[in-house]
Design a protein around this motif. Structure first.
Motif, PDB file in Angstrom:
ATOM      1  N   ASP A   1       0.798  -1.219   0.000  1.00  0.00           N
ATOM      2  CA  ASP A   1       0.000   0.000   0.000  1.00  0.00           C
ATOM      3  C   ASP A   1       0.836   1.276   0.000  1.00  0.00           C
ATOM      4  O   ASP A   1       0.379   2.314  -0.479  1.00  0.00           O
ATOM      5  N   ASP A   2       2.066   1.235   0.493  1.00  0.00           N
ATOM      6  CA  ASP A   2       2.910   2.436   0.500  1.00  0.00           C
ATOM      7  C   ASP A   2       3.619   2.665  -0.830  1.00  0.00           C
ATOM      8  O   ASP A   2       4.341   3.636  -0.993  1.00  0.00           O
ATOM      9  N   GLY A   3       3.430   1.765  -1.794  1.00  0.00           N
ATOM     10  CA  GLY A   3       4.043   1.913  -3.101  1.00  0.00           C
ATOM     11  C   GLY A   3       5.272   1.048  -3.334  1.00  0.00           C
ATOM     12  O   GLY A   3       5.819   1.024  -4.433  1.00  0.00           O
ATOM     13  N   THR A   4       5.730   0.328  -2.314  1.00  0.00           N
ATOM     14  CA  THR A   4       6.839  -0.606  -2.480  1.00  0.00           C
ATOM     15  C   THR A   4       6.428  -1.695  -3.465  1.00  0.00           C
ATOM     16  O   THR A   4       5.332  -2.241  -3.367  1.00  0.00           O
ATOM     17  N   VAL A   5       7.319  -2.010  -4.422  1.00  0.00           N
ATOM     18  CA  VAL A   5       7.014  -3.028  -5.433  1.00  0.00           C
ATOM     19  C   VAL A   5       8.107  -4.084  -5.432  1.00  0.00           C
ATOM     20  O   VAL A   5       9.296  -3.766  -5.360  1.00  0.00           O
ATOM     21  N   ILE A   6       7.707  -5.347  -5.513  1.00  0.00           N
ATOM     22  CA  ILE A   6       8.638  -6.471  -5.629  1.00  0.00           C
ATOM     23  C   ILE A   6       8.348  -7.159  -6.958  1.00  0.00           C
ATOM     24  O   ILE A   6       7.214  -7.550  -7.230  1.00  0.00           O
ATOM     25  N   ARG A   7       9.405  -7.292  -7.780  1.00  0.00           N
ATOM     26  CA  ARG A   7       9.277  -7.967  -9.078  1.00  0.00           C
ATOM     27  C   ARG A   7      10.208  -9.176  -9.108  1.00  0.00           C
ATOM     28  O   ARG A   7      11.318  -9.118  -8.584  1.00  0.00           O
ATOM     29  N   TYR A   8       9.743 -10.224  -9.742  1.00  0.00           N
ATOM     30  CA  TYR A   8      10.505 -11.467  -9.851  1.00  0.00           C
ATOM     31  C   TYR A   8      11.177 -11.549 -11.207  1.00  0.00           C
ATOM     32  O   TYR A   8      10.569 -11.275 -12.242  1.00  0.00           O
ATOM     33  N   ASN A   9      12.465 -11.927 -11.207  1.00  0.00           N
ATOM     34  CA  ASN A   9      13.229 -12.152 -12.434  1.00  0.00           C
ATOM     35  C   ASN A   9      13.534 -13.644 -12.524  1.00  0.00           C
ATOM     36  O   ASN A   9      14.457 -14.126 -11.866  1.00  0.00           O
ATOM     37  N   PRO A  10      12.769 -14.404 -13.322  1.00  0.00           N
ATOM     38  CA  PRO A  10      12.968 -15.850 -13.366  1.00  0.00           C
ATOM     39  C   PRO A  10      14.304 -16.274 -13.956  1.00  0.00           C
ATOM     40  O   PRO A  10      14.846 -17.313 -13.591  1.00  0.00           O
ATOM     41  N   GLY A  11      14.881 -15.486 -14.844  1.00  0.00           N
ATOM     42  CA  GLY A  11      16.167 -15.839 -15.448  1.00  0.00           C
ATOM     43  C   GLY A  11      17.288 -15.913 -14.427  1.00  0.00           C
ATOM     44  O   GLY A  11      18.210 -16.717 -14.559  1.00  0.00           O
ATOM     45  N   GLU A  12      17.201 -15.068 -13.430  1.00  0.00           N
ATOM     46  CA  GLU A  12      18.212 -15.033 -12.373  1.00  0.00           C
ATOM     47  C   GLU A  12      17.694 -15.601 -11.058  1.00  0.00           C
ATOM     48  O   GLU A  12      18.432 -15.656 -10.083  1.00  0.00           O
ATOM     49  N   ASP A  13      16.423 -15.983 -11.027  1.00  0.00           N
ATOM     50  CA  ASP A  13      15.746 -16.403  -9.799  1.00  0.00           C
ATOM     51  C   ASP A  13      16.027 -15.380  -8.696  1.00  0.00           C
ATOM     52  O   ASP A  13      16.510 -15.709  -7.619  1.00  0.00           O
ATOM     53  N   SER A  14      15.712 -14.109  -9.019  1.00  0.00           N
ATOM     54  CA  SER A  14      15.945 -13.028  -8.075  1.00  0.00           C
ATOM     55  C   SER A  14      14.694 -12.169  -7.944  1.00  0.00           C
ATOM     56  O   SER A  14      13.799 -12.220  -8.795  1.00  0.00           O
ATOM     57  N   ALA A  15      14.651 -11.396  -6.879  1.00  0.00           N
ATOM     58  CA  ALA A  15      13.556 -10.467  -6.659  1.00  0.00           C
ATOM     59  C   ALA A  15      14.149  -9.072  -6.473  1.00  0.00           C
ATOM     60  O   ALA A  15      15.154  -8.908  -5.781  1.00  0.00           O
ATOM     61  N   THR A  16      13.520  -8.098  -7.094  1.00  0.00           N
ATOM     62  CA  THR A  16      13.950  -6.709  -6.969  1.00  0.00           C
ATOM     63  C   THR A  16      12.913  -5.939  -6.174  1.00  0.00           C
ATOM     64  O   THR A  16      11.725  -5.981  -6.498  1.00  0.00           O
ATOM     65  N   ILE A  17      13.379  -5.248  -5.140  1.00  0.00           N
ATOM     66  CA  ILE A  17      12.509  -4.424  -4.307  1.00  0.00           C
ATOM     67  C   ILE A  17      12.720  -2.973  -4.722  1.00  0.00           C
ATOM     68  O   ILE A  17      13.842  -2.479  -4.713  1.00  0.00           O
ATOM     69  N   THR A  18      11.639  -2.305  -5.080  1.00  0.00           N
ATOM     70  CA  THR A  18      11.693  -0.886  -5.415  1.00  0.00           C
ATOM     71  C   THR A  18      10.825  -0.147  -4.408  1.00  0.00           C
ATOM     72  O   THR A  18       9.621  -0.392  -4.335  1.00  0.00           O
ATOM     73  N   GLN A  19      11.465   0.725  -3.641  1.00  0.00           N
ATOM     74  CA  GLN A  19      10.726   1.470  -2.630  1.00  0.00           C
ATOM     75  C   GLN A  19      10.301   2.819  -3.192  1.00  0.00           C
ATOM     76  O   GLN A  19      10.995   3.397  -4.029  1.00  0.00           O
ATOM     77  N   PRO A  20       9.161   3.332  -2.712  1.00  0.00           N
ATOM     78  CA  PRO A  20       8.680   4.620  -3.224  1.00  0.00           C
ATOM     79  C   PRO A  20       9.632   5.740  -2.836  1.00  0.00           C
ATOM     80  O   PRO A  20      10.283   5.683  -1.792  1.00  0.00           O
ATOM     81  N   VAL A  21       9.685   6.733  -3.688  1.00  0.00           N
ATOM     82  CA  VAL A  21      10.501   7.905  -3.405  1.00  0.00           C
ATOM     83  C   VAL A  21       9.636   8.880  -2.624  1.00  0.00           C
ATOM     84  O   VAL A  21       8.509   9.176  -3.023  1.00  0.00           O
ATOM     85  N   GLY A  22      10.179   9.350  -1.511  1.00  0.00           N
ATOM     86  CA  GLY A  22       9.441  10.307  -0.699  1.00  0.00           C
ATOM     87  C   GLY A  22       9.399  11.671  -1.359  1.00  0.00           C
ATOM     88  O   GLY A  22      10.103  11.929  -2.340  1.00  0.00           O
ATOM     89  N   PRO A  23       8.574  12.554  -0.824  1.00  0.00           N
ATOM     90  CA  PRO A  23       8.479  13.891  -1.404  1.00  0.00           C
ATOM     91  C   PRO A  23       9.796  14.650  -1.241  1.00  0.00           C
ATOM     92  O   PRO A  23      10.499  14.484  -0.257  1.00  0.00           O
ATOM     93  N   VAL A  24      10.111  15.457  -2.217  1.00  0.00           N
ATOM     94  CA  VAL A  24      11.310  16.286  -2.161  1.00  0.00           C
ATOM     95  C   VAL A  24      10.974  17.527  -1.356  1.00  0.00           C
ATOM     96  O   VAL A  24      10.000  18.222  -1.646  1.00  0.00           O
ATOM     97  N   GLU A  25      11.763  17.774  -0.319  1.00  0.00           N
ATOM     98  CA  GLU A  25      11.511  18.927   0.521  1.00  0.00           C
ATOM     99  C   GLU A  25      12.030  20.186  -0.153  1.00  0.00           C
ATOM    100  O   GLU A  25      13.106  20.190  -0.758  1.00  0.00           O
ATOM    101  N   ASP A  26      11.275  21.240  -0.051  1.00  0.00           N
ATOM    102  CA  ASP A  26      11.674  22.524  -0.618  1.00  0.00           C
ATOM    103  C   ASP A  26      12.518  23.259   0.418  1.00  0.00           C
ATOM    104  O   ASP A  26      12.009  23.751   1.401  1.00  0.00           O
ATOM    105  N   ASP A  27      13.791  23.318   0.177  1.00  0.00           N
ATOM    106  CA  ASP A  27      14.714  23.966   1.094  1.00  0.00           C
ATOM    107  C   ASP A  27      15.328  25.166   0.371  1.00  0.00           C
ATOM    108  O   ASP A  27      16.074  25.016  -0.588  1.00  0.00           O
ATOM    109  N   GLU A  28      15.027  26.357   0.843  1.00  0.00           N
ATOM    110  CA  GLU A  28      15.502  27.566   0.164  1.00  0.00           C
ATOM    111  C   GLU A  28      17.017  27.694   0.162  1.00  0.00           C
ATOM    112  O   GLU A  28      17.593  28.358  -0.688  1.00  0.00           O
ATOM    113  N   ASP A  29      17.694  27.057   1.123  1.00  0.00           N
ATOM    114  CA  ASP A  29      19.149  27.146   1.200  1.00  0.00           C
ATOM    115  C   ASP A  29      19.848  26.175   0.260  1.00  0.00           C
ATOM    116  O   ASP A  29      21.041  26.253   0.064  1.00  0.00           O
TER     117      ASP A  29
END
Length: 88
Positions: A58-86
Motif C-alpha cells: 500500500d505504500d508503493g513498495t514493489v517487488i518484481r521477480y526475475n525468473p532468469g536469475e531467480d531473483s527479486a527486486t525491491i523498489t521502494q517509493p521515493v518520498g516527497p522532495v523537501e523545498d529547502d531555500e538554502d
C-alpha cells in the motif's frame, strides 16, 4: 491464467510464489517493523504479469521477480522532495 490476491502485512504469503519473492516480502516487512511503521491496515497486492508475480504494498513498495536469475527486486517509493531555500 493466474489470479492475483491481496493479503495483510504479516500474514502468510500466497502459495505458489517463488521462494526468493517470499524472502523479499519478509525483508520489507522486517524493515517496516524495525523503523516502527504502523502497518496495521496495510495490504500487499499480487498481480501476475506474463506469468511473473508483481507484488505491491500500500505504500508503493514493489517487488518484481526475475525468473532468469531467480531473483527479486525491491523498489521502494521515493518520498516527497523537501523545498529547502538554502539548497542550490
Amino acid at each position: 491464467m493466474q489470479l492475483g490476491t491481496r493479503w495483510s502485512v504479516g500474514a502468510p504469503v500466497p502459495s505458489g510464489l517463488p521462494h526468493v519473492v517470499e524472502i523479499a516480502v519478509k525483508a520489507v516487512e522486517d524493515e517496516l517493523v524495525a523503523v516502527g511503521e504502523d502497518t496495521g491496515t496495510w495490504r500487499w497486492t499480487l498481480t501476475w504479469l506474463e506469468s511473473k508475480p508483481v507484488i505491491e504494498l500500500d505504500d508503493g513498495t514493489v517487488i518484481r521477480y526475475n525468473p532468469g536469475e531467480d531473483s527479486a527486486t525491491i523498489t521502494q517509493p521515493v518520498g516527497p522532495v523537501e523545498d529547502d531555500e538554502d539548497w542550490i
